[in-house]
Scaffold this active site. Structure first.
Site, PDB file in Angstrom:
ATOM      1  N   GLU A  72     -12.186 -14.953  -7.882  1.00 41.16           N
ATOM      2  CA  GLU A  72     -11.256 -13.822  -8.020  1.00 41.16           C
ATOM      3  C   GLU A  72     -11.723 -12.879  -9.137  1.00 41.16           C
ATOM      4  O   GLU A  72     -10.927 -12.401  -9.951  1.00 41.16           O
ATOM      5  CB  GLU A  72      -9.836 -14.329  -8.313  1.00 41.16           C
ATOM      6  CG  GLU A  72      -9.276 -15.278  -7.271  1.00 41.16           C
ATOM      7  CD  GLU A  72      -8.843 -14.593  -5.970  1.00 41.16           C
ATOM      8  OE1 GLU A  72      -9.097 -13.375  -5.812  1.00 41.16           O
ATOM      9  OE2 GLU A  72      -8.267 -15.291  -5.116  1.00 41.16           O
ATOM     10  N   PHE A 103      -5.926  -3.068  -1.896  1.00 43.41           N
ATOM     11  CA  PHE A 103      -5.138  -2.864  -0.667  1.00 43.41           C
ATOM     12  C   PHE A 103      -5.180  -1.426  -0.171  1.00 43.41           C
ATOM     13  O   PHE A 103      -4.817  -1.146   0.972  1.00 43.41           O
ATOM     14  CB  PHE A 103      -3.684  -3.311  -0.882  1.00 43.41           C
ATOM     15  CG  PHE A 103      -2.873  -2.363  -1.722  1.00 43.41           C
ATOM     16  CD1 PHE A 103      -2.947  -2.400  -3.101  1.00 43.41           C
ATOM     17  CD2 PHE A 103      -2.034  -1.430  -1.128  1.00 43.41           C
ATOM     18  CE1 PHE A 103      -2.213  -1.521  -3.882  1.00 43.41           C
ATOM     19  CE2 PHE A 103      -1.283  -0.544  -1.893  1.00 43.41           C
ATOM     20  CZ  PHE A 103      -1.382  -0.597  -3.280  1.00 43.41           C
TER      21      PHE A 103
END
Ligand code: ZN
Length: 185
Positions: A72, A103
């Site tokens: 991550e 996103f």
């Protein structure tokens, strides 16, 4: 997301362990979706990891290891790239896994620099939640509708859903102000 990148990194780290190399895996402390101490892939493959608050902690705790994994990595700030390069310059093999786009489909945090500076890059694809095609984007949904474009980039553990989507199925979020403008027009 859902592309198997954590699983792929764990596979590479396990191979290094089998080869007798000293391996350590880091993850940002922000990410406690599944487990505080492990990196767990969506498929359930797990490996113990050291949660860290930032790049300085990676540099300090990587000492004595020959292979360093960072999961991550998009959640770290830009200076994680310098930390990774410093390790690599000392002969450490550094394996980073992260989302290249947020996103909104914008480059995510330190990822562009990391992708440019890395010797080897593998871009993995997920499966589109809508059509089953190869997915390269992440759709953030709030109450089932695309999250507004102006939303925070990093939201972990909130009441939101994420789906892997292909280019055609990714839906841009509309901000409240835009929605008002659309009504006014
Ligand atoms: Zn699709």
């Amino acid at each position: 997301m859902f592309s198997g990148k954590s699983e792929e990194m764990i596979r590479r780290l396990r191979r290094a362990e089998i080869a007798g190399q000293r391996v350590i895996l880091f993850k940002p402390r922000i990410d406690d979706r599944y487990d505080n101490a492990d990196v767990v892939s969506h498929a359930g493959v797990r490996m113990s990891a050291v949660p860290v608050d930032g790049h300085a902690e990676i540099a300090a705790r990587a000492r004595g290891h020959e292979v360093v994994g960072v999961d991550e990595v998009q959640f770290f700030d830009e200076q994680v790239v310098a930390a990774a390069l410093a390790l690599a310059d000392r002969g450490v093999r550094v394996i980073c896994a992260g989302l290249d786009q947020d996103f909104r489909r914008r480059p995510f945090g330190p990822m562009p620099e990391l992708l440019a500076r890395a010797e080897f890059v593998d871009k993995l694809q997920a499966v589109c939640h809508r059509c089953g095609g190869p997915a390269t984007t992440t759709q953030r949904l709030v109450d089932g509708v695309p999250a507004p474009y102006s939303g925070d980039t990093i939201v972990v553990g909130a009441a939101e859903q994420y789906e892997a989507r292909c280019r055609d199925c990714h839906e841009p979020g509309v901000d409240a102000a835009d929605a008002v403008d659309a009504v006014a027009a």
